[in-house]
Design a protein around this motif. Structure first.
Motif, short mmCIF file in Angstrom:
data_model
loop_
_atom_site.label_atom_id
_atom_site.label_comp_id
_atom_site.label_asym_id
_atom_site.label_seq_id
_atom_site.Cartn_x
_atom_site.Cartn_y
_atom_site.Cartn_z
N GLU A 2 13.84 -8.26 -9.64
CA GLU A 2 13.15 -7.08 -9.46
C GLU A 2 13.14 -6.43 -8.07
O GLU A 2 13.25 -8.10 -7.45
N LYS A 3 13.52 -5.59 -7.63
CA LYS A 3 13.57 -4.41 -6.42
C LYS A 3 12.02 -4.57 -5.67
O LYS A 3 11.48 -3.94 -6.82
N LEU A 4 11.90 -4.65 -4.62
CA LEU A 4 10.51 -4.71 -4.19
C LEU A 4 10.43 -3.17 -4.68
O LEU A 4 8.48 -2.19 -4.94
N ILE A 5 11.45 -2.57 -4.43
CA ILE A 5 11.07 -1.01 -3.73
C ILE A 5 11.04 0.00 -4.92
O ILE A 5 10.67 0.70 -5.58
N THR A 6 11.53 -0.85 -6.47
CA THR A 6 11.97 -0.31 -7.47
C THR A 6 10.75 -1.21 -8.30
O THR A 6 10.48 -0.75 -10.16
N MET A 7 10.73 -1.96 -8.23
CA MET A 7 8.92 -3.14 -9.66
C MET A 7 7.99 -1.66 -10.00
O MET A 7 7.72 -0.92 -8.92
N ASP A 8 7.69 -2.54 -10.85
CA ASP A 8 6.04 -2.18 -10.89
C ASP A 8 5.39 -2.61 -10.22
O ASP A 8 5.35 -3.94 -9.98
N PRO A 9 4.59 -1.66 -9.72
CA PRO A 9 3.26 -2.30 -8.36
C PRO A 9 2.57 -3.53 -8.63
O PRO A 9 2.32 -3.72 -7.56
N SER A 10 2.60 -3.05 -10.23
CA SER A 10 1.41 -4.43 -10.49
C SER A 10 2.00 -5.28 -10.59
O SER A 10 1.32 -6.47 -10.84
#
Length: 235
Positions: free
Chosen positions: A98-106
């Motif tokens: 996952e990319k930091l910018i699009t990953m689920d913030p959780s």
């Protein structure tokens, strides 16, 4: 108390590097407290380490839960009245690709809670045990991915940030600690464990050896450093 065995506490001690750290500390004559969040796995690990010459006990502690950490520190204080070595080894890697910018913030929240806030609260609760005797060795298990240079490479963003913050905290706390208390951070390399996978180049035994010298450094030893294979490295 000074004639008693030195006491070491290892988080995430039920497998991988943590398990090896527990074993090698016990071989060196430490009384070791093997800690993990899952008692079943913890007691299974303890069973594997059963040896009349090794002094190892188990304590359940979840580094995601402040109450659990405080209770463990209280128990260690009541039982032993001291702590000589603390190793923050418990950690998670759940990023995937996952990319930091699009990953689920959780994912970022969960990673920071375990890999950064976990060690922070553990140190916060346990350091009074070291301060009252003016002695202690704290080792934070980090990663080369926590180096600033790695932030310009895409991927594993949550994990990278958690280890970057851990390194920063190590350096900052080193400036605050009084007495003969040392805190250092270690990159164990790519370790063949549940987290590192089967193709990793470093065995848990080798990784533990590259970490444990920091558990017995003298008063002139390093403080606030980041190490790999026993050598100081930039991060």
């Amino acid at each position: 108390m000074s004639m008693d065995k030195p006491i070491a506490f290892v988080t995430g001690g039920n497998r991988g590097i943590g398990f090896e750290l527990v074993k090698q500390l016990a071989v060196k004559g430490f009384k070791v407290i093997l800690s993990s969040r899952d008692p079943k796995k913890g007691y299974e690990a303890l069973e594997k380490l059963k040896d009349p010459n090794l002094d190892i006990s188990y304590m359940m502690m979840d580094v995601d839960e402040q109450d659990s950490i405080r209770q463990s520190a209280h128990t260690v204080n009541e039982k032993y009245g001291r702590l000589d070595v603390l190793i923050n080894n418990a950690g998670i890697y759940v990023d995937g690709d996952e990319k930091l910018i699009t990953m689920d913030p959780s994912i970022l929240e969960k990673t920071m809670r375990t890999n950064f806030f976990g060690p922070y609260f553990v140190i916060h609760s346990f350091i009074p045990l070291m301060e009252k005797r003016g002695y202690g060795r704290i080792i934070n298990i980090s990663s080369e991915l926590g180096a600033m240079s790695d932030m310009s490479v895409q991927g594993t963003g949550a994990y990278k940030l958690s280890k970057l913050a851990l390194n920063g905290m190590t350096q900052l706390m080193a400036t605050e600690i009084k007495g003969d208390i040392k805190i250092n951070s270690v990159d164990p390399g790519w370790v063949s464990s549940d987290m590192g996978g089967p193709y990793a180049s470093v065995s848990p035994k080798q990784a533990a050896e590259s970490i444990l010298w920091l558990a017995t450094i003298g008063p002139e030893g390093p403080n606030g450093g980041f190490f790999r294979n026993g050598k100081s490295t930039n991060w």
